[in-house]
Motif scaffolding. Structure first.
Motif, short mmCIF file in Angstrom:
data_model
loop_
_atom_site.label_atom_id
_atom_site.label_comp_id
_atom_site.label_asym_id
_atom_site.label_seq_id
_atom_site.Cartn_x
_atom_site.Cartn_y
_atom_site.Cartn_z
N SER A 25 -4.15 -7.37 1.45
CA SER A 25 -4.60 -7.25 2.84
C SER A 25 -5.71 -6.21 2.93
CB SER A 25 -3.42 -6.83 3.73
OG SER A 25 -3.90 -6.28 4.93
N ARG A 26 -6.88 -6.68 3.41
CA ARG A 26 -8.04 -5.79 3.55
C ARG A 26 -7.73 -4.68 4.57
NH1 ARG A 26 -13.44 -7.40 6.34
NH2 ARG A 26 -12.09 -8.99 7.19
N VAL A 27 -6.98 -5.07 5.60
CA VAL A 27 -6.62 -4.10 6.65
C VAL A 27 -5.76 -2.99 6.05
CG1 VAL A 27 -5.39 -3.81 8.83
CG2 VAL A 27 -6.76 -5.85 8.43
N SER A 28 -4.81 -3.37 5.21
CA SER A 28 -3.96 -2.36 4.58
C SER A 28 -4.78 -1.44 3.69
CB SER A 28 -2.86 -3.02 3.75
OG SER A 28 -1.97 -3.67 4.61
N MET A 30 -7.84 -0.71 3.97
CA MET A 30 -8.65 0.14 4.84
C MET A 30 -7.83 1.30 5.41
SD MET A 30 -10.63 -1.36 8.12
CE MET A 30 -9.27 -1.00 9.23
#
Lengths: 135, 209
Positions: A25-28, A30
């Motif tokens: 997950s890119r959000v994670s 980040m």
């Protein structure tokens, strides 16, 4: 006697660690990056989106520390950690996962990984950093 | 053919399942509360045997309402689809609560689907992980899948058959300050109900010891 300037420089070198964040997950990634840099602005951070990428990144960059997600496409975090631990036994790995099952905690323990559960909060990043700081 | 009556749990089994599900959604709510920094209110869990089509209606009371959903299939002593759903028009607000106000709206929108998928991943794993720990078993899971559509479309997304009989456990949640409602649902195919029943009975047997 070491002068103040030299001492500061030694401290900076000590502080300049490298961390590999592994999460699909890119959000994670980040969120982990932002929280770690808030606490350790000197650290150099690399990222990988799955187990295979993680192993390549470890070969290339030899990070001091790793945060490893568990459930990812392709090679999962446990398999990747196992390979990294075999090749680079001094790399400290935190399994940072949404999978809160006791069986996952046990797998982490068997591999010598710290087990920290998501959601990604300041408290869980502090937990990971405390593990990295252990001698 | 199996009928809903044949699948009914007895009072003790139903009570135990509600209790275990309650513990699971409690963990899920705690995870959500930490992510969005708001208090999460939960309804009492409801259990019913119904078709996938009727389950969709039971969840939203409006089969035409557009919603966002994240689902994961879990396999262990029984198999289930766990699904998190919330209204489409609140999804960006949820992402903003998770990521914070600093990010420009364009970037936030670009990340919306990925952020919601991760929220679903964390919440559904908190639920199923708690069930696994309480039952003393292990579940593997698929990667989380993001869906967008009506509840009927989302519930049938994996299996494609509206007439399939399922056991539906669901709980409504509400983010107190932000007035955002959603649902966490757990669907078991009838073939998995016996596995669930065995897990419950083992759990009750351990308590009775």
């Amino acid at each position: 006697m070491i002068g103040a300037a030299e001492s500061n420089s030694a401290e900076q070198r000590m502080n300049k660690k490298t961390l590999l964040i592994v999460d699909d997950s890119r959000v994670s990634r980040m969120m982990i990056r932002a929280l770690v840099l808030e606490r350790q602005p000197e650290w150099q951070i690399f990222e990988a989106g799955n187990g295979e990428e993680a192993i390549n990144q470890v070969r290339e960059n030899m990070p001091d520390y790793v945060t490893m997600d568990m459930n990812m496409p392709g090679m999962d975090g446990v398999a990747a950690s196992e390979q990294i631990r075999q090749a680079y036994p001094t790399t400290k790995i935190v399994l940072l996962t949404a999978n809160i099952q006791e069986s996952s905690r046990q797998k982490a323990q068997q591999l010598g990984l710290a087990f920290v559960t998501k959601p990604i909060t300041a408290a869980c990043i502090d937990q990971a950093l405390a593990f990295y700081a252990q001698p | 053919m199996l009928s809903p009556d044949m699948l009914e749990l007895d009072d003790m089994e139903r009570d135990a399942l509600t209790e275990v599900f309650n513990i699971g959604v409690g963990q899920a709510a705690s995870a959500m509360s930490q992510m969005v920094n708001d208090r999460v209110e939960l309804s009492v869990p409801s259990i019913s045997f119904t078709s996938r089509a009727a389950a969709a209606l039971e969840l939203t009371h409006d089969a035409g309402q557009r919603i966002c959903g994240v689902s994961q299939r879990f396999q262990g002593s029984f198999e289930a689809d766990a699904i998190l759903m919330f209204p489409e028009n609140k999804s960006l607000e949820i992402v903003r609560l998770m990521i914070g106000d600093d990010m420009p709206i364009e970037e936030l929108t670009a990340m919306e689907q990925e952020a919601l998928t991760e929220i679903g991943n964390i919440i559904l794993n908190a639920l199923i992980g708690t069930l696994a720990n309480v039952f003393g078993s292990e579940f593997s899971s698929s990667l989380p899948a993001f869906h967008f559509g009506t509840s009927s479309e989302i519930l049938q997304a994996e299996r494609k058959n509206a007439d399939d009989l399922v056991m539906l456990l669901h709980v409504d949640f509400k983010l107190e300050t932000h007035q955002i409602n959603g649902y966490v649902a757990f669907l078991l195919d009838v073939s998995s109900v016996q596995g669930l029943r065995d897990s419950i009975n083992r759990f009750m047997g351990n308590i009775a010891r």
